[in-house]
Scaffold this motif. Structure first.
Motif, PDB file in Angstrom:
ATOM      1  N   ARG A 112       0.785  -1.226   0.000  1.00 56.86           N
ATOM      2  CA  ARG A 112       0.000   0.000   0.000  1.00 56.86           C
ATOM      3  C   ARG A 112       0.823   1.286   0.000  1.00 56.86           C
ATOM      4  NH1 ARG A 112      -4.526  -1.649   4.396  1.00 56.86           N
ATOM      5  NH2 ARG A 112      -5.385   0.384   3.916  1.00 56.86           N
ATOM      6  N   LEU A 113       1.685   1.397   0.997  1.00 55.24           N
ATOM      7  CA  LEU A 113       2.377   2.682   1.170  1.00 55.24           C
ATOM      8  C   LEU A 113       3.248   3.041  -0.025  1.00 55.24           C
ATOM      9  CD1 LEU A 113       2.517   4.951   3.143  1.00 55.24           C
ATOM     10  CD2 LEU A 113       4.310   3.762   4.383  1.00 55.24           C
ATOM     11  N   LYS A 114       3.965   2.042  -0.519  1.00 58.23           N
ATOM     12  CA  LYS A 114       4.840   2.288  -1.667  1.00 58.23           C
ATOM     13  C   LYS A 114       4.025   2.774  -2.861  1.00 58.23           C
ATOM     14  CE  LYS A 114       6.907  -1.250  -3.636  1.00 58.23           C
ATOM     15  NZ  LYS A 114       7.877  -2.365  -3.746  1.00 58.23           N
ATOM     16  N   LYS A 115       2.891   2.129  -3.058  1.00 56.18           N
ATOM     17  CA  LYS A 115       2.043   2.512  -4.184  1.00 56.18           C
ATOM     18  C   LYS A 115       1.482   3.913  -3.979  1.00 56.18           C
ATOM     19  CE  LYS A 115       0.817  -2.205  -5.237  1.00 56.18           C
ATOM     20  NZ  LYS A 115      -0.094  -3.274  -4.851  1.00 56.18           N
ATOM     21  N   LYS A 116       1.162   4.167  -2.721  1.00 57.28           N
ATOM     22  CA  LYS A 116       0.604   5.479  -2.414  1.00 57.28           C
ATOM     23  C   LYS A 116       1.617   6.584  -2.741  1.00 57.28           C
ATOM     24  CE  LYS A 116      -0.891   7.800   1.827  1.00 57.28           C
ATOM     25  NZ  LYS A 116      -1.097   7.534   3.268  1.00 57.28           N
ATOM     26  N   ARG A 121       4.609   6.731 -10.723  1.00 61.56           N
ATOM     27  CA  ARG A 121       5.645   6.080 -11.513  1.00 61.56           C
ATOM     28  C   ARG A 121       5.178   4.715 -11.987  1.00 61.56           C
ATOM     29  NH1 ARG A 121      11.562   3.671  -9.842  1.00 61.56           N
ATOM     30  NH2 ARG A 121      11.919   2.785 -11.871  1.00 61.56           N
ATOM     31  N   LYS A 122       4.550   3.974 -11.052  1.00 66.31           N
ATOM     32  CA  LYS A 122       4.070   2.638 -11.413  1.00 66.31           C
ATOM     33  C   LYS A 122       3.071   2.734 -12.559  1.00 66.31           C
ATOM     34  CE  LYS A 122       6.205   0.329  -8.169  1.00 66.31           C
ATOM     35  NZ  LYS A 122       7.361  -0.425  -8.560  1.00 66.31           N
ATOM     36  N   GLN A 123       2.173   3.732 -12.433  1.00 60.27           N
ATOM     37  CA  GLN A 123       1.169   3.870 -13.465  1.00 60.27           C
ATOM     38  C   GLN A 123       1.830   4.124 -14.808  1.00 60.27           C
ATOM     39  OE1 GLN A 123      -1.506   6.910 -12.219  1.00 60.27           O
ATOM     40  NE2 GLN A 123      -2.391   5.652 -10.591  1.00 60.27           N
ATOM     41  N   ARG A 171      14.335   4.285  -3.315  1.00 61.35           N
ATOM     42  CA  ARG A 171      14.466   5.177  -2.164  1.00 61.35           C
ATOM     43  C   ARG A 171      14.851   6.583  -2.599  1.00 61.35           C
ATOM     44  NH1 ARG A 171      18.419   1.478   0.803  1.00 61.35           N
ATOM     45  NH2 ARG A 171      18.909   3.274   2.058  1.00 61.35           N
ATOM     46  N   LEU A 172      15.743   6.646  -3.592  1.00 57.58           N
ATOM     47  CA  LEU A 172      16.127   7.961  -4.091  1.00 57.58           C
ATOM     48  C   LEU A 172      14.945   8.676  -4.734  1.00 57.58           C
ATOM     49  CD1 LEU A 172      19.607   7.182  -5.627  1.00 57.58           C
ATOM     50  CD2 LEU A 172      19.128   8.845  -3.843  1.00 57.58           C
ATOM     51  N   GLN A 173      14.205   7.928  -5.520  1.00 58.40           N
ATOM     52  CA  GLN A 173      13.049   8.542  -6.179  1.00 58.40           C
ATOM     53  C   GLN A 173      12.036   9.009  -5.160  1.00 58.40           C
ATOM     54  OE1 GLN A 173      11.607   6.008  -9.571  1.00 58.40           O
ATOM     55  NE2 GLN A 173      11.682   8.082 -10.362  1.00 58.40           N
ATOM     56  N   LEU A 174      11.801   8.160  -4.211  1.00 57.14           N
ATOM     57  CA  LEU A 174      10.859   8.496  -3.154  1.00 57.14           C
ATOM     58  C   LEU A 174      11.317   9.752  -2.436  1.00 57.14           C
ATOM     59  CD1 LEU A 174       8.391   7.629  -1.614  1.00 57.14           C
ATOM     60  CD2 LEU A 174       9.823   6.133  -0.250  1.00 57.14           C
ATOM     61  N   HIS A 175      12.607   9.755  -2.188  1.00 57.39           N
ATOM     62  CA  HIS A 175      13.185  10.883  -1.479  1.00 57.39           C
ATOM     63  C   HIS A 175      12.957  12.178  -2.234  1.00 57.39           C
ATOM     64  CE1 HIS A 175      16.186  12.568   1.328  1.00 57.39           C
ATOM     65  NE2 HIS A 175      16.196  13.488   0.405  1.00 57.39           N
TER      66      HIS A 175
END
Length: 361
Positions: A112-116, A121-123, A171-175
């Motif tokens: 969930r959280l990662k997708k949130k 990007r996933k889409q 992690r970098l992208q998220l960051h």
DNA sequence: AATACGTACAACCGCCCTCAG
DNA sequence: TCTGAGGGCGGTTGTACGTAT
């Protein structure tokens, strides 16, 4: 020869636990404890289960005060911050969230959280993948796959970013995404560590690589982040941390001073060799800590190192080492361990991560 | 209503680390 | 110092359930 299995696989039950099994295990542990031997436990209570399975069932489900589901926004933030800092060290992350298990957090993150947080990007990937699967792209896709394999085999000689693991890249992208969120005044109470310029460079290069890699992924570049100071800086109390003896092979001592007292703590370092430890860390005599509300960060006194963490009612803090110290792609600091400290008015646990995660840290 | 697909989460697997003997 | 059992942990799988077609 492989090691002996921990139990007789043929004679143990697998799959979901029945209420009867749960009751047996719970009542036994409530009464006698685990006895420090999970392997022997199922036999004692007549359960046809592997000891490890019992342990997992107890830790993740039967143990008292376990919370399931219903993660709060604050918990999301903590998980996210820690994931960015230390990666998938679920047990460490779980230690910061009372009542949560590592398994629960891991599942929550993955499903969930990662997708949130990275959903867009996933889409994009999915849309592009569908595009690639369409009949008029089959041929070019096959060629791209071969080419991709080719690139894969050459990873170690290719661009710096090819040495990044998926986790590190994620992690970098998220960051970076969260850095941009940080610019939203409504989200200023969230704390995300600053990216080192080299990390930024790696990430942007990685994303460019992805774009140019035979169009396997068409990713829009995220907006260039603005390296802004944390809104928390210069607010709240200051703690001076003096890492000394860090070159020691066995121990590391840290002295922390708050406004009212001084605490020294020693950490075991699992025998790790610190001779490759970041020079700036070794030379950092003072690391400034700023705190406000429920979060804080420590800025490097002389280098680019800093730590981040969360305060709990101002009395307990958790720190996670966040080092921006790396100069080469294949840097490998043998630096790992954990330590804790407590005093009358402050205490904390600190984790130093090993830097062997694809050269990211 | 039936089927396919997606999601969430419990549980398992296997590697690694620690430590006692 | 070596060895192996037990425990810890992250990654992965299996399955139940929900939703879409």
């Amino acid at each position: 020869m492989g090691r002996a299995p921990c139990c007789d696989k043929a004679n143990v039950k697998k799959g979901p636990w029945s209420p009867e099994e749960d009751a047996k295990l719970k009542s036994y542990i409530d009464q006698y404890g685990t006895g420090g031997n999970w392997i022997a436990l199922p036999q004692k209570i007549g359960l046809k289960r592997c000891g490890k399975s019992c342990r997992l069932r107890w830790l993740n489900y039967l143990r008292p005060n376990i919370k399931h589901g219903g993660f709060s926004e604050e918990e999301d933030n903590i998980i996210c911050s820690l994931y960015i800092s230390i990666g998938s060290r679920w047990s460490i992350i779980a230690a910061q969230l009372p009542g949560r298990t590592d398994n629960d957090i891991k599942n929550y993150w993955n499903t969930r959280l990662k997708k949130k947080l990275l959903g867009r990007r996933k889409q994009q990937q999915q849309l592009h993948h569908q595009h690639q699967q369409s009949p008029d792209h089959q041929g070019s896709q096959a060629a791209a796959t071969v080419e991709h394999d080719h690139h894969h085999h050459q990873d170690h000689q290719q661009s710096p970013t090819s040495s990044l693991s998926n986790s590190a890249l994620e992690r970098l992208q998220l960051h970076m995404k969260l850095q941009t969120l940080n610019q939203n005044p409504l989200l200023h109470n969230m704390l995300w560590p600053k990216l080192h310029p080299f990390q930024e460079k790696l990430l942007l290069q990685a994303m460019n690589d992805e774009n140019s890699n035979n169009n396997i992924m068409q990713l829009p570049l995220l907006p260039q982040p603005i390296m802004m100071e944390s809104p928390l800086s210069n607010i709240g109390k200051e703690i001076m941390i003096n890492p000394t003896n860090i070159a020691s092979h066995e121990t590391m001592a840290m002295t922390a001073t708050t406004s009212s007292n001084t605490t020294t703590t020693t950490t075991t370092t699992n025998g790790m060799d610190h001779s490759n430890c970041s020079p700036s860390m070794m030379n950092n005599n003072n690391i400034n800590v700023s705190s406000y509300g429920g979060a804080f960060q420590l800025g490097g006194g002389g280098g680019d190192d800093f730590m981040m963490g969360n305060l709990d009612n101002g009395t307990t803090s958790s720190l996670v080492w966040w080092s921006n110290e790396f100069e080469t792609n294949d840097v490998h600091y043998d630096r790992s361990g954990s330590f804790s400290s407590s005093s009358n008015d402050s205490s904390w646990d600190c984790a130093l991560r090993s830097s062997d995660d694809a050269g990211l840290f």
